[in-house]
Motif scaffolding. Sequence first.
Motif, short mmCIF file in Angstrom:
data_model
loop_
_atom_site.label_atom_id
_atom_site.label_comp_id
_atom_site.label_asym_id
_atom_site.label_seq_id
_atom_site.Cartn_x
_atom_site.Cartn_y
_atom_site.Cartn_z
N GLN A 198 0.94 11.03 -3.63
CA GLN A 198 1.10 11.45 -2.24
C GLN A 198 1.98 12.70 -2.19
O GLN A 198 2.88 12.86 -3.03
CB GLN A 198 1.77 10.36 -1.39
N ASN A 236 1.10 5.58 1.64
CA ASN A 236 -0.26 5.95 2.04
C ASN A 236 -0.28 7.17 2.95
O ASN A 236 -1.27 7.44 3.62
CB ASN A 236 -0.98 4.77 2.71
N LYS A 237 0.85 7.91 2.96
CA LYS A 237 0.92 9.18 3.68
C LYS A 237 2.06 10.00 3.08
O LYS A 237 2.85 9.48 2.26
CB LYS A 237 1.15 8.93 5.17
N SER A 240 0.81 -1.22 0.00
CA SER A 240 0.00 0.00 0.00
C SER A 240 0.85 1.27 0.00
O SER A 240 0.31 2.38 0.01
CB SER A 240 -0.92 0.01 1.22
#
Length: 326
Positions: free
Chosen positions: A63, A31-32, A28
């Motif tokens: 991102q 994701n930040k 993933s």
Amino acid sequence: MNFKWIAGHLAVFCITLLGISNAHAQASYPNKPINFIVPYGAGGGADSRSRQIAQKMSVILNQPIIVDNKPGAGGNIGTEFISRAAPDGYTIGMGNFAPMAVNKTLFGNLRYDPEVDLTPIVLIEKGPLVLVVNPASSYKTVKEIVDAAKAKPGVLTFSSGGIGGSHQLSAELFKQSAGIDMIHVPYKSGSAGLTDLMAGNVTMMFDQMYSAMPSIKADKLRAIAITSKKRSPLLPNIPSFAEVGYPKVEVLNWQGLIAPKGTPKAIIDKLNAAANEALKDPQLRELMLSQGNEIGGGTPADFATLIKSESAKWSAVVKTANIKPE
């Protein structure tokens, strides 16, 4: 009840869960927001390129990538910060020529090892330097400079942006290759060294192409030779050092993306792919080429090989010249 059996199976279960969790996190990723460390101040070449590549990669990775300048100690402070960050892919940065290939030899107390504590992601670019003199100077060729230096040892001077940078190291390599003696005059920045050269206070300087070109075009500097293997399209009439008999005087100031050691391969590969994609951007490519740079790219292993080779080369130059940090 067999407690050893239960404990053993519980340990296996926990390890399995951890592996699944790590695999999910890597799958993933990201994701930040990602922090991008630049080991030099705002407004310079490393900072500008970092912001350009970060913006392109941010779009590709979907991102935010936040550029954070941590200058000081010849790039050591920011590079050490990267080396000590969590190896989760959320702290990366720009690995530059000096802190990655020179400073380990130059500084006796370096608190990180570029080849041990950092993981290469991808080379971004390489750029040659150009030997320049004041237009009023009598020197028009490398031979004339070498002849004068041999006739007057320790009289000719060269400026730089500080101890151990590519400005000085290019000149030291030239001195060693030609068997001449010249005096180093370090300044607080490359622009200050160039300004004093144009004022006629020093004999010469090895400067970055992107920095020197405006003054060369404006006839405020005279280009003598370039440190790439071949001539630059931006200076087609200026020979390489190899052409004039000094093939060892090949210097390419480079930078590329790095991460803390231990960053999972899956994350390194994803960042590598994003950076390679960013380097295909026509606008970015045109900008890099217009500054006389070679566009990077390739694999993490390619970048690691370059770092290792450059470290060996510049370690020898620093030791032979007996360069000491400021």
